[in-house]
Write a protein that holds these residues in place. Sequence first.
Motif, PDB file in Angstrom:
ATOM      1  N   UNK A  98       1.587  -3.720  12.550  1.00 51.24           N
ATOM      2  CA  UNK A  98       0.963  -3.301  11.282  1.00 51.24           C
ATOM      3  C   UNK A  98       1.965  -3.347  10.129  1.00 51.24           C
ATOM      4  N   UNK A  99       2.678  -4.475  10.029  1.00 50.38           N
ATOM      5  CA  UNK A  99       3.631  -4.623   8.931  1.00 50.38           C
ATOM      6  C   UNK A  99       2.872  -4.790   7.615  1.00 50.38           C
ATOM      7  N   UNK A 100       3.586  -4.613   6.525  1.00 54.03           N
ATOM      8  CA  UNK A 100       2.931  -4.641   5.211  1.00 54.03           C
ATOM      9  C   UNK A 100       2.689  -6.051   4.698  1.00 54.03           C
ATOM     10  N   UNK A 101       3.497  -7.007   5.148  1.00 52.60           N
ATOM     11  CA  UNK A 101       3.296  -8.391   4.714  1.00 52.60           C
ATOM     12  C   UNK A 101       4.092  -9.327   5.599  1.00 52.60           C
ATOM     13  N   UNK A 125       0.816  -1.215   0.000  1.00 54.13           N
ATOM     14  CA  UNK A 125       0.000   0.000   0.000  1.00 54.13           C
ATOM     15  C   UNK A 125       0.847   1.261   0.000  1.00 54.13           C
ATOM     16  N   UNK A 126       2.145   1.121   0.291  1.00 60.22           N
ATOM     17  CA  UNK A 126       3.001   2.301   0.282  1.00 60.22           C
ATOM     18  C   UNK A 126       4.347   1.955  -0.347  1.00 60.22           C
ATOM     19  N   UNK A 127       5.142   2.958  -0.601  1.00 55.64           N
ATOM     20  CA  UNK A 127       6.407   2.774  -1.315  1.00 55.64           C
ATOM     21  C   UNK A 127       7.514   2.258  -0.407  1.00 55.64           C
ATOM     22  N   UNK A 128       7.268   2.205   0.894  1.00 55.55           N
ATOM     23  CA  UNK A 128       8.316   1.889   1.860  1.00 55.55           C
ATOM     24  C   UNK A 128       7.880   0.746   2.773  1.00 55.55           C
ATOM     25  N   UNK A 129       7.697  -0.444   2.222  1.00 52.37           N
ATOM     26  CA  UNK A 129       7.131  -1.541   3.012  1.00 52.37           C
ATOM     27  C   UNK A 129       8.076  -2.066   4.094  1.00 52.37           C
TER      28      UNK A 129
END
Length: 264
Positions: free
Chosen positions: A140-143, A111-115
């Motif tokens: 709340x990590x990205x993956x 969802x953002x450029x800085x996962x």
Amino acid sequence: MKQITSSQNSYIKRLLKLQEKARERKKLGLFIIEGLREISLAIKANYKFETVLFNSHLISQTEVEDIFKNTTELIEISKEVYEKLAYRNSTEGIIAVAQSKNFSLNEIKFKNYNPLVIIAEGLEKPGNIGALLRTADAANVDAVFIANPKSDLYNSNIIRSSVGCVFTNQIAVGTSEEIITFLKENNISIYAATLQNSNEYHLEDYTQPTAIAVGTEATGLTTVWRDEATQNINIPMQGKIDSMNVSVAAAIVVFEAKRQRDFK
């Protein structure tokens, strides 16, 4: 509405097999969810449901219908059947049969450029996987990437120990090599938690796209992660042992990364 009062019912036997065998879950593309919290999280994650079974002595038909808005077949089950199916003692009288999702790397969308990503290699114990998924949700990590998995993520123990965080995290499964290729293609730096050739974790900069890789407490990460990492890192140990639980280790490093990012 359909009612089932015998645990010898063929459908109930099918569900017990589904609950117990990963091969059956994979073949049918279905799995079991217990409990209002876990089911609610699965609904929010857009899981689809085949059936919902409930015991009216514990939860009313009206309550169940309100949750599912008449979109899923409901089956009322007796106390005997519920106790046969229930994996734990307090699940509010409701059990759902849900359709599995594809945990492919191709499905990952940042969802953002800085996962910020957590990788866990070779974890086998459902409790450790569940705890790691709780850590990932809390940060709340990205993956979360599971490399070389030893357990089916729809195992009832993992759903229970993760308190439903198997539904709240964006998850992908693959080999270590596949995940490393994905990370490099997406310009994500890899920080491998290992004692070999490592720096103390708090000395590194995690403000750019970052993946934190952890392995099992017994054997750690395999050589491919140590060789391909941007930097190997360690958590200084001040006691008598040289390792800690994998979910705890991941939490320490991930929240340092969050601190550096001002908890964004």
